[in-house]
Scaffold this motif. Sequence first.
Motif, PDB file in Angstrom:
ATOM      1  N   LEU A 157     -13.154  -9.824 -12.468  1.00 21.51           N
ATOM      2  CA  LEU A 157     -13.895  -8.850 -13.273  1.00 21.51           C
ATOM      3  C   LEU A 157     -13.252  -8.610 -14.638  1.00 21.51           C
ATOM      4  O   LEU A 157     -13.817  -7.889 -15.466  1.00 21.51           O
ATOM      5  N   GLY A 158     -12.070  -9.176 -14.857  1.00 25.41           N
ATOM      6  CA  GLY A 158     -11.444  -9.101 -16.164  1.00 25.41           C
ATOM      7  C   GLY A 158     -10.675  -7.840 -16.459  1.00 25.41           C
ATOM      8  O   GLY A 158     -10.380  -7.545 -17.624  1.00 25.41           O
ATOM      9  N   VAL A 159     -10.320  -7.078 -15.417  1.00 24.97           N
ATOM     10  CA  VAL A 159      -9.682  -5.788 -15.664  1.00 24.97           C
ATOM     11  C   VAL A 159      -8.195  -5.750 -15.302  1.00 24.97           C
ATOM     12  O   VAL A 159      -7.539  -4.734 -15.533  1.00 24.97           O
ATOM     13  N   HIS A 160      -7.668  -6.837 -14.724  1.00 22.27           N
ATOM     14  CA  HIS A 160      -6.249  -6.858 -14.375  1.00 22.27           C
ATOM     15  C   HIS A 160      -5.657  -8.251 -14.535  1.00 22.27           C
ATOM     16  O   HIS A 160      -6.304  -9.258 -14.219  1.00 22.27           O
ATOM     17  N   TYR A 161      -4.417  -8.272 -15.021  1.00 24.16           N
ATOM     18  CA  TYR A 161      -3.630  -9.495 -15.028  1.00 24.16           C
ATOM     19  C   TYR A 161      -3.042  -9.721 -13.637  1.00 24.16           C
ATOM     20  O   TYR A 161      -2.988  -8.806 -12.804  1.00 24.16           O
ATOM     21  N   PHE A 162      -2.567 -10.955 -13.417  1.00 31.64           N
ATOM     22  CA  PHE A 162      -1.920 -11.270 -12.139  1.00 31.64           C
ATOM     23  C   PHE A 162      -0.691 -10.393 -11.917  1.00 31.64           C
ATOM     24  O   PHE A 162      -0.449  -9.909 -10.814  1.00 31.64           O
ATOM     25  N   GLY A 163       0.096 -10.178 -12.961  1.00 36.10           N
ATOM     26  CA  GLY A 163       1.291  -9.344 -12.841  1.00 36.10           C
ATOM     27  C   GLY A 163       0.968  -7.914 -12.450  1.00 36.10           C
ATOM     28  O   GLY A 163       1.715  -7.282 -11.694  1.00 36.10           O
ATOM     29  N   ASP A 164      -0.148  -7.383 -12.966  1.00 34.20           N
ATOM     30  CA  ASP A 164      -0.583  -6.041 -12.572  1.00 34.20           C
ATOM     31  C   ASP A 164      -0.782  -5.962 -11.063  1.00 34.20           C
ATOM     32  O   ASP A 164      -0.397  -4.988 -10.406  1.00 34.20           O
ATOM     33  N   LEU A 165      -1.399  -7.010 -10.541  1.00 37.13           N
ATOM     34  CA  LEU A 165      -1.737  -7.047  -9.117  1.00 37.13           C
ATOM     35  C   LEU A 165      -0.494  -7.261  -8.262  1.00 37.13           C
ATOM     36  O   LEU A 165      -0.353  -6.658  -7.195  1.00 37.13           O
ATOM     37  N   LEU A 166       0.403  -8.115  -8.745  1.00 37.09           N
ATOM     38  CA  LEU A 166       1.620  -8.400  -7.992  1.00 37.09           C
ATOM     39  C   LEU A 166       2.478  -7.143  -7.845  1.00 37.09           C
ATOM     40  O   LEU A 166       2.940  -6.825  -6.735  1.00 37.09           O
ATOM     41  N   ILE A 167       2.682  -6.414  -8.931  1.00 32.64           N
ATOM     42  CA  ILE A 167       3.491  -5.197  -8.864  1.00 32.64           C
ATOM     43  C   ILE A 167       2.757  -4.117  -8.073  1.00 32.64           C
ATOM     44  O   ILE A 167       3.380  -3.373  -7.298  1.00 32.64           O
ATOM     45  N   GLY A 168       1.449  -4.038  -8.229  1.00 33.81           N
ATOM     46  CA  GLY A 168       0.673  -3.093  -7.429  1.00 33.81           C
ATOM     47  C   GLY A 168       0.804  -3.380  -5.945  1.00 33.81           C
ATOM     48  O   GLY A 168       0.942  -2.470  -5.124  1.00 33.81           O
ATOM     49  N   MET A 169       0.765  -4.670  -5.584  1.00 33.60           N
ATOM     50  CA  MET A 169       0.934  -5.076  -4.192  1.00 33.60           C
ATOM     51  C   MET A 169       2.303  -4.646  -3.661  1.00 33.60           C
ATOM     52  O   MET A 169       2.413  -4.106  -2.551  1.00 33.60           O
ATOM     53  N   LEU A 170       3.348  -4.855  -4.452  1.00 39.02           N
ATOM     54  CA  LEU A 170       4.701  -4.477  -4.026  1.00 39.02           C
ATOM     55  C   LEU A 170       4.809  -2.961  -3.832  1.00 39.02           C
ATOM     56  O   LEU A 170       5.429  -2.492  -2.869  1.00 39.02           O
ATOM     57  N   ILE A 171       4.205  -2.197  -4.729  1.00 40.38           N
ATOM     58  CA  ILE A 171       4.226  -0.740  -4.599  1.00 40.38           C
ATOM     59  C   ILE A 171       3.500  -0.318  -3.324  1.00 40.38           C
ATOM     60  O   ILE A 171       3.962   0.559  -2.589  1.00 40.38           O
ATOM     61  N   GLY A 172       2.374  -0.954  -3.044  1.00 39.04           N
ATOM     62  CA  GLY A 172       1.627  -0.637  -1.829  1.00 39.04           C
ATOM     63  C   GLY A 172       2.418  -0.945  -0.570  1.00 39.04           C
ATOM     64  O   GLY A 172       2.455  -0.145   0.370  1.00 39.04           O
ATOM     65  N   CYS A 173       3.076  -2.103  -0.552  1.00 37.30           N
ATOM     66  CA  CYS A 173       3.879  -2.490   0.607  1.00 37.30           C
ATOM     67  C   CYS A 173       5.051  -1.531   0.815  1.00 37.30           C
ATOM     68  O   CYS A 173       5.340  -1.105   1.943  1.00 37.30           O
ATOM     69  N   LEU A 174       5.732  -1.190  -0.277  1.00 39.36           N
ATOM     70  CA  LEU A 174       6.870  -0.277  -0.189  1.00 39.36           C
ATOM     71  C   LEU A 174       6.436   1.117   0.251  1.00 39.36           C
ATOM     72  O   LEU A 174       7.096   1.762   1.076  1.00 39.36           O
ATOM     73  N   GLY A 175       5.318   1.590  -0.290  1.00 36.26           N
ATOM     74  CA  GLY A 175       4.807   2.905   0.096  1.00 36.26           C
ATOM     75  C   GLY A 175       4.452   2.971   1.567  1.00 36.26           C
ATOM     76  O   GLY A 175       4.781   3.944   2.255  1.00 36.26           O
ATOM     77  N   ALA A 176       3.780   1.935   2.060  1.00 33.24           N
ATOM     78  CA  ALA A 176       3.398   1.888   3.472  1.00 33.24           C
ATOM     79  C   ALA A 176       4.621   1.847   4.373  1.00 33.24           C
ATOM     80  O   ALA A 176       4.698   2.558   5.383  1.00 33.24           O
ATOM     81  N   CYS A 177       5.586   0.996   4.024  1.00 37.37           N
ATOM     82  CA  CYS A 177       6.806   0.877   4.838  1.00 37.37           C
ATOM     83  C   CYS A 177       7.589   2.183   4.851  1.00 37.37           C
ATOM     84  O   CYS A 177       8.114   2.597   5.900  1.00 37.37           O
ATOM     85  N   LEU A 178       7.685   2.836   3.706  1.00 40.89           N
ATOM     86  CA  LEU A 178       8.435   4.084   3.610  1.00 40.89           C
ATOM     87  C   LEU A 178       7.836   5.160   4.505  1.00 40.89           C
ATOM     88  O   LEU A 178       8.554   5.802   5.289  1.00 40.89           O
ATOM     89  N   VAL A 179       6.525   5.357   4.401  1.00 45.98           N
ATOM     90  CA  VAL A 179       5.867   6.386   5.208  1.00 45.98           C
ATOM     91  C   VAL A 179       5.963   6.054   6.689  1.00 45.98           C
ATOM     92  O   VAL A 179       6.244   6.930   7.521  1.00 45.98           O
ATOM     93  N   TYR A 180       5.746   4.792   7.030  1.00 49.79           N
ATOM     94  CA  TYR A 180       5.807   4.384   8.444  1.00 49.79           C
ATOM     95  C   TYR A 180       7.206   4.588   9.018  1.00 49.79           C
ATOM     96  O   TYR A 180       7.374   5.118  10.127  1.00 49.79           O
ATOM     97  N   LEU A 181       8.226   4.196   8.269  1.00 54.98           N
ATOM     98  CA  LEU A 181       9.604   4.323   8.751  1.00 54.98           C
ATOM     99  C   LEU A 181      10.009   5.790   8.904  1.00 54.98           C
ATOM    100  O   LEU A 181      10.708   6.155   9.862  1.00 54.98           O
ATOM    101  N   ILE A 182       9.569   6.635   7.989  1.00 60.55           N
ATOM    102  CA  ILE A 182       9.892   8.058   8.090  1.00 60.55           C
ATOM    103  C   ILE A 182       9.253   8.662   9.336  1.00 60.55           C
ATOM    104  O   ILE A 182       9.901   9.400  10.097  1.00 60.55           O
ATOM    105  N   LEU A 183       7.994   8.332   9.568  1.00 58.77           N
ATOM    106  CA  LEU A 183       7.302   8.897  10.734  1.00 58.77           C
ATOM    107  C   LEU A 183       7.910   8.402  12.037  1.00 58.77           C
ATOM    108  O   LEU A 183       8.115   9.184  12.971  1.00 58.77           O
ATOM    109  N   THR A 184       8.179   7.105  12.131  1.00 57.55           N
ATOM    110  CA  THR A 184       8.735   6.578  13.372  1.00 57.55           C
ATOM    111  C   THR A 184      10.180   7.027  13.575  1.00 57.55           C
ATOM    112  O   THR A 184      10.664   7.068  14.709  1.00 57.55           O
TER     113      THR A 184
END
Length: 223
Positions: A157-184
Amino acid sequence: MAEILKYLVDTDTQIFLDVNACHNAFWDVFMPLYSSKFVWAFFYLSLLYLIARNYTWKVTLLWLFATIVVITICDQVTASLIRPWVARLRPSNLQNPISDVVHVVNGYRGGNYSFPSAHAANSWGLAIFITMLFRNRWLSLSIIAWALLTCYSRMYLGVHYFGDLLIGMLIGCLGACLVYLILTRFTDIKKPEKIEQAYVPIVALVATVVVFLVISAYKCFWP
């Protein structure tokens, strides 16, 4: 350092242009549908159903709250914290020098800035959180494929570079892992020995994509 940064930016731009250049009338209908947020309501409800099916109502509420926290963290870190600070123009932004060669669908150009991608962070945050929650092979593969195509749709759609997506993906993975680890770490919640009806979200996901394909085919071939 400046040369390395320039090389990375140039490479990132070229990857985006190569992906964005691959388009046709069919995908011009499909990708905006796929990239929308609210069209996935059926899929999201199926995930909630799966949690409720396999956990008590109290644990279900806790996991639902945790999921909301994951998405909130991902969204706020990307859109409210990092993006205004970095201020990287979207490829489609008319002030961006490359905007003239960017394929834009239905005039959609998004907001001003693109780095990092909230779509990538949110989709990957949800995907990784659900993967850790159930650890079911086919469900994990399905939702990860969903997150990957979400990222692809943003370049299409022309609204994001690959780097935008790569860093966004890493933030999402880290956020999910952090919340999951805290709860468990601070609760005694245990994964069910057998996951019941893990196929439900997969069916919901596939059904939604099929609907998008049908709509795209209809609008493309029978205008």
